[in-house]
Design a protein around this motif. Structure first.
Motif, PDB file in Angstrom:
ATOM      1  N   GLY A  95      31.861  38.951   4.751  1.00  0.00           N
ATOM      2  CA  GLY A  95      32.623  37.749   4.512  1.00  0.00           C
ATOM      3  C   GLY A  95      32.078  36.513   5.197  1.00  0.00           C
ATOM      4  O   GLY A  95      32.627  35.437   5.043  1.00  0.00           O
ATOM      5  N   ASN A  96      31.029  36.623   5.973  1.00  0.00           N
ATOM      6  CA  ASN A  96      30.453  35.465   6.644  1.00  0.00           C
ATOM      7  C   ASN A  96      29.188  35.018   5.922  1.00  0.00           C
ATOM      8  O   ASN A  96      28.436  35.845   5.417  1.00  0.00           O
ATOM      9  N   PRO A  97      28.934  33.713   5.893  1.00  0.00           N
ATOM     10  CA  PRO A  97      27.710  33.248   5.239  1.00  0.00           C
ATOM     11  C   PRO A  97      26.480  33.681   6.031  1.00  0.00           C
ATOM     12  O   PRO A  97      26.561  33.921   7.239  1.00  0.00           O
ATOM     13  N   PRO A  98      25.346  33.786   5.356  1.00  0.00           N
ATOM     14  CA  PRO A  98      24.123  34.144   6.075  1.00  0.00           C
ATOM     15  C   PRO A  98      23.713  33.021   7.024  1.00  0.00           C
ATOM     16  O   PRO A  98      24.166  31.879   6.897  1.00  0.00           O
ATOM     17  N   ASP A  99      22.861  33.364   7.984  1.00  0.00           N
ATOM     18  CA  ASP A  99      22.396  32.386   8.966  1.00  0.00           C
ATOM     19  C   ASP A  99      21.657  31.265   8.244  1.00  0.00           C
ATOM     20  O   ASP A  99      20.806  31.518   7.391  1.00  0.00           O
ATOM     21  N   ASN A 100      21.965  30.019   8.604  1.00  0.00           N
ATOM     22  CA  ASN A 100      21.327  28.903   7.914  1.00  0.00           C
ATOM     23  C   ASN A 100      20.056  28.428   8.611  1.00  0.00           C
ATOM     24  O   ASN A 100      19.349  27.600   8.069  1.00  0.00           O
ATOM     25  N   HIS A 101      19.744  28.918   9.808  1.00  0.00           N
ATOM     26  CA  HIS A 101      18.503  28.598  10.528  1.00  0.00           C
ATOM     27  C   HIS A 101      18.350  27.099  10.774  1.00  0.00           C
ATOM     28  O   HIS A 101      17.232  26.591  10.838  1.00  0.00           O
ATOM     29  N   LEU A 102      19.448  26.378  10.929  1.00  0.00           N
ATOM     30  CA  LEU A 102      19.382  24.931  11.076  1.00  0.00           C
ATOM     31  C   LEU A 102      18.764  24.513  12.406  1.00  0.00           C
ATOM     32  O   LEU A 102      17.977  23.565  12.454  1.00  0.00           O
ATOM     33  N   GLU A 145      14.669  31.121   2.320  1.00  0.00           N
ATOM     34  CA  GLU A 145      13.703  30.037   2.150  1.00  0.00           C
ATOM     35  C   GLU A 145      13.667  29.129   3.376  1.00  0.00           C
ATOM     36  O   GLU A 145      12.594  28.664   3.781  1.00  0.00           O
ATOM     37  N   ALA A 146      14.820  28.876   3.992  1.00  0.00           N
ATOM     38  CA  ALA A 146      14.858  28.062   5.207  1.00  0.00           C
ATOM     39  C   ALA A 146      14.077  28.743   6.318  1.00  0.00           C
ATOM     40  O   ALA A 146      13.305  28.092   7.041  1.00  0.00           O
TER      41      ALA A 146
END
Length: 185
Positions: A95-102, A145-146
């Motif tokens: 239920g959690n979004p994947p890591d965005n690597h920001l 991709e990020a």
């Protein structure tokens, strides 16, 4: 005059032989009023149609807004496919979004390679927005991709800084060699 009971006549009553928008008594469907009892907009309990009011789906599947069970709908994976699905699919079990690597994207943009880091920042900002609209497969793809782009930025930055150090070492050695007086015997 009665608003709730359409079988007695009054405001909004239908003539006995059927009227505008009314289904025949033996049929069914939306818009049919019960011959006795019932109120405005009610469906007969045992009548035709889908056995309920507006917004209910038929028990056998199908209906408006549902994908066919054989697959092939917009954003739906075939039965043998993988991934998170597309628009309108349920989120994965976590239920959690994947890591965005920001954070990594911003740091590699500042300290390594600006053009590749900018691409990484753009991809990392797409992760949460795609997750919120229900595009779970797109969010996972944007996360990957990020990560790929910030790693490319890190590698390009490391190569750049190694070349800069080599350049300064060579220049320093050449200047030091030119400034030492040569003695001739």
């Amino acid at each position: 005059m009665s608003y709730g009971n359409q079988g007695d006549g009054g405001y909004g009553s239908q003539p006995p032989g059927g009227g505008y928008g009314q289904q025949p008594p033996s049929g069914g469907g939306y818009g049919q009023q019960p011959p006795s009892g019932g109120g405005y907009g009610q469906q007969p309990p045992s009548g035709g149609g889908y056995g309920g009011g507006y917004g209910q789906q038929p028990p056998s599947g199908g209906g408006y807004g549902q994908q066919p069970p054989s697959g092939g709908g917009y954003g739906q994976q075939p039965p043998s496919g993988g991934g998170y699905g597309g628009y309108g699919q349920q989120p994965p079990a976590g239920g959690n979004p994947p890591d965005n690597h920001l954070v990594a994207a911003i740091l590699t943009t500042l300290f390594c390679c600006l053009p590749l880091g900018i691409v990484s920042i753009v991809k990392s900002t797409q992760v949460n927005s795609k997750w919120q609209v229900g595009d779970y497969q797109g969010a996972a793809l944007a996360s990957e991709e990020a990560k790929t782009w910030w790693k490319r930025s890190l590698i390009a930055g490391a190569i750049w800084w190694v070349l800069v150090v080599i350049f300064y070492v060579v220049v320093f050695v050449l200047l030091a060699a030119a400034s030492v007086p040569s003695s001739s015997y």
